[in-house]
Design a protein around this motif. Structure first.
Motif, short mmCIF file in Angstrom:
data_model
loop_
_atom_site.label_atom_id
_atom_site.label_comp_id
_atom_site.label_asym_id
_atom_site.label_seq_id
_atom_site.Cartn_x
_atom_site.Cartn_y
_atom_site.Cartn_z
N ARG A 151 -1.16 10.10 5.21
CA ARG A 151 -0.63 10.41 6.55
C ARG A 151 -0.20 11.87 6.57
N LEU A 152 -0.79 12.63 7.49
CA LEU A 152 -0.62 14.08 7.52
C LEU A 152 0.23 14.48 8.73
N HIS A 153 1.41 14.98 8.47
CA HIS A 153 2.37 15.30 9.52
C HIS A 153 2.41 16.79 9.88
N GLY A 154 1.62 17.61 9.19
CA GLY A 154 1.73 19.05 9.38
C GLY A 154 2.79 19.62 8.45
N ARG A 155 3.00 20.93 8.57
CA ARG A 155 3.94 21.60 7.67
C ARG A 155 4.90 22.52 8.42
N ASN A 156 5.36 22.04 9.57
CA ASN A 156 6.28 22.83 10.40
C ASN A 156 7.70 22.67 9.85
N VAL A 157 8.04 23.51 8.87
CA VAL A 157 9.33 23.39 8.20
C VAL A 157 10.48 23.57 9.18
N GLN A 164 8.38 20.49 3.48
CA GLN A 164 9.38 20.28 2.43
C GLN A 164 10.69 20.90 2.89
N SER A 165 11.53 20.02 3.44
CA SER A 165 12.73 20.49 4.11
C SER A 165 13.92 19.60 3.74
N GLY A 166 14.35 19.68 2.50
CA GLY A 166 15.52 18.94 2.06
C GLY A 166 15.23 17.49 1.72
N VAL A 167 16.29 16.70 1.61
CA VAL A 167 16.15 15.31 1.14
C VAL A 167 15.43 14.42 2.15
N GLY A 168 15.35 14.87 3.42
CA GLY A 168 14.70 14.07 4.45
C GLY A 168 13.21 14.31 4.53
N SER A 169 12.61 14.71 3.41
CA SER A 169 11.16 14.88 3.35
C SER A 169 10.72 14.53 1.94
N VAL A 170 9.46 14.11 1.82
CA VAL A 170 8.97 13.68 0.51
C VAL A 170 7.78 14.54 0.10
N TYR A 217 5.92 17.87 15.16
CA TYR A 217 4.55 17.76 14.63
C TYR A 217 3.64 18.85 15.20
N LEU A 218 4.24 19.98 15.53
CA LEU A 218 3.49 21.12 16.03
C LEU A 218 2.99 21.93 14.85
N TYR A 219 1.71 21.72 14.52
CA TYR A 219 1.16 22.42 13.36
C TYR A 219 -0.35 22.37 13.39
N ASN A 220 -0.96 23.48 12.98
CA ASN A 220 -2.41 23.60 12.89
C ASN A 220 -2.77 23.91 11.44
N TYR A 221 -3.41 22.96 10.76
CA TYR A 221 -3.74 23.14 9.34
C TYR A 221 -4.77 24.26 9.14
N GLU A 222 -4.50 25.10 8.16
CA GLU A 222 -5.46 26.11 7.74
C GLU A 222 -6.49 25.46 6.81
N ASP A 223 -7.64 26.12 6.63
CA ASP A 223 -8.70 25.57 5.78
C ASP A 223 -8.22 25.35 4.34
N ILE A 231 0.86 -1.19 0.00
CA ILE A 231 0.00 0.00 0.00
C ILE A 231 0.90 1.23 0.00
N HIS A 232 0.60 2.17 -0.86
CA HIS A 232 1.38 3.41 -0.90
C HIS A 232 0.89 4.37 0.18
N THR A 233 1.84 4.94 0.93
CA THR A 233 1.52 5.97 1.91
C THR A 233 1.75 7.34 1.29
N VAL A 234 0.66 8.08 1.15
CA VAL A 234 0.70 9.44 0.61
C VAL A 234 0.93 10.39 1.78
N CYS A 235 2.01 11.14 1.75
CA CYS A 235 2.39 11.97 2.90
C CYS A 235 2.21 13.46 2.61
N ASP A 236 1.74 14.16 3.62
CA ASP A 236 1.79 15.62 3.61
C ASP A 236 2.71 16.02 4.75
N GLU A 237 3.82 16.64 4.42
CA GLU A 237 4.82 16.98 5.43
C GLU A 237 5.62 18.19 4.98
#
Length: 286
Positions: free
Chosen positions: A195-201, A174-180, A219-225, A166-172
């Protein structure tokens, strides 16, 4: 079918009844969400008594996404507490099998570390994991960007499809090679994992060496609408390609995950049925 849930059930105060005891958190949680990601299994293979307790505390249709033990994914520091890798995998399977037999094991999540890059040695390791977890629904999550490089993305997805992963689609962040990047593609027609990790760059990478402090902010992040709407569009695309979509909010550090998941659920027009009877309208407007 779209299922929405959170990582763990012990760190989401918004979903607990004021009168509930500490050991009733899972029951409270299952009154709000139909799935959960079990992360305790990453730190230690769980004893059977824990697994059976969690099975008994949840509704018949409730599903667990069980995170693979860290020794199975290359996160383990130091010597493994098992004589062989095969013994480790066998103990893990014995642990999760009661959930599987009860029809409550949605999948096993194999999340690789950021240094697990796209090289032959690691491809062989993924093949080995497939042989060890043959017959189980397994989701693969990458953290190294090389798997999704322009020249490799299609090969990566074809490889996962070939091995029935199963493919895991990630939202995280974007901070260099250690993120997808967010790649809304499926490799199986029955299941896909989002899998949603937030966007705390700024907090994504550990730049201080203080692991404990880092985990509190990563993982400190609050998603906007508008950001949730981006996720909604990706999920709608996946809905045309897979029968079941599992969406997990992992932005737990600041207590935002439950509210974000409820907001996303409302955005999607989803009304979950067959939840535990203790459900309270904590998220309804007065």
């Amino acid at each position: 079918m779209i299922q929405v849930g959170l990582t763990g059930w012990g760190d989401h105060p918004d979903v607990y009844s004021p009168t509930s005891k500490k050991n009733e958190k899972l029951m409270d949680y299952s009154a709000h969400f139909p799935i959960v990601e079990l992360d305790a299994s990453f730190y230690a293979i769980q004893p059977e008594r824990n697994i059976r307790k969690w099975i008994d505390e949840t509704p018949d249709d409730f599903q667990f996404i069980v995170k693979a033990y860290q020794g199975m994914t290359g996160h383990q520091r130091g010597k493994l507490p098992y004589s062989t890798p095969e013994e480790m995998f066998q103990q893990f399977k014995l642990s999760v099998d009661p959930m599987r037999l009860a029809g409550k094991l949605a999948m096993i999540l194999v999340q690789f570390p950021p240094w697990f890059d796209c090289i032959k040695e690691n491809v062989d390791q993924i093949r080995y994991i497939r042989t060890q977890l043959e017959g189980y629904d397994v989701a693969i999550e990458f953290r190294h960007q090389s798997w999704y490089a322009p020249s490799m993305q299609e090969k990566t997805l074809s490889f996962l499809k070939e091995l029935n992963f199963i493919h895991t689609v990630c939202d995280e962040p974007q901070s260099g090679v250690g993120s997808v990047p967010l790649v809304a593609e499926t490799t199986r027609s029955d299941k896909v994992f989002v899998r949603l990790h937030g966007r705390n760059v700024n907090g994504w990478r550990n730049t201080t060496g203080d692991n404990e402090a880092w985990r509190k902010v990563r993982y400190l992040y609050n998603y906007e609408d508008n950001e949730l709407d981006e996720i909604r569009q990706a999920v709608h695309k996946l809905e045309n390609e897979a029968e079941n979509i599992y969406v997990i909010f992992n932005n737990n550090s600041g207590g935002h995950a439950a509210e974000n998941a409820k907001r996303f659920q409302k955005m999607m027009g989803i009304d979950f049925q067959a939840l535990a009877p203790k459900q309270l309208d904590f998220f309804e407007e007065e």
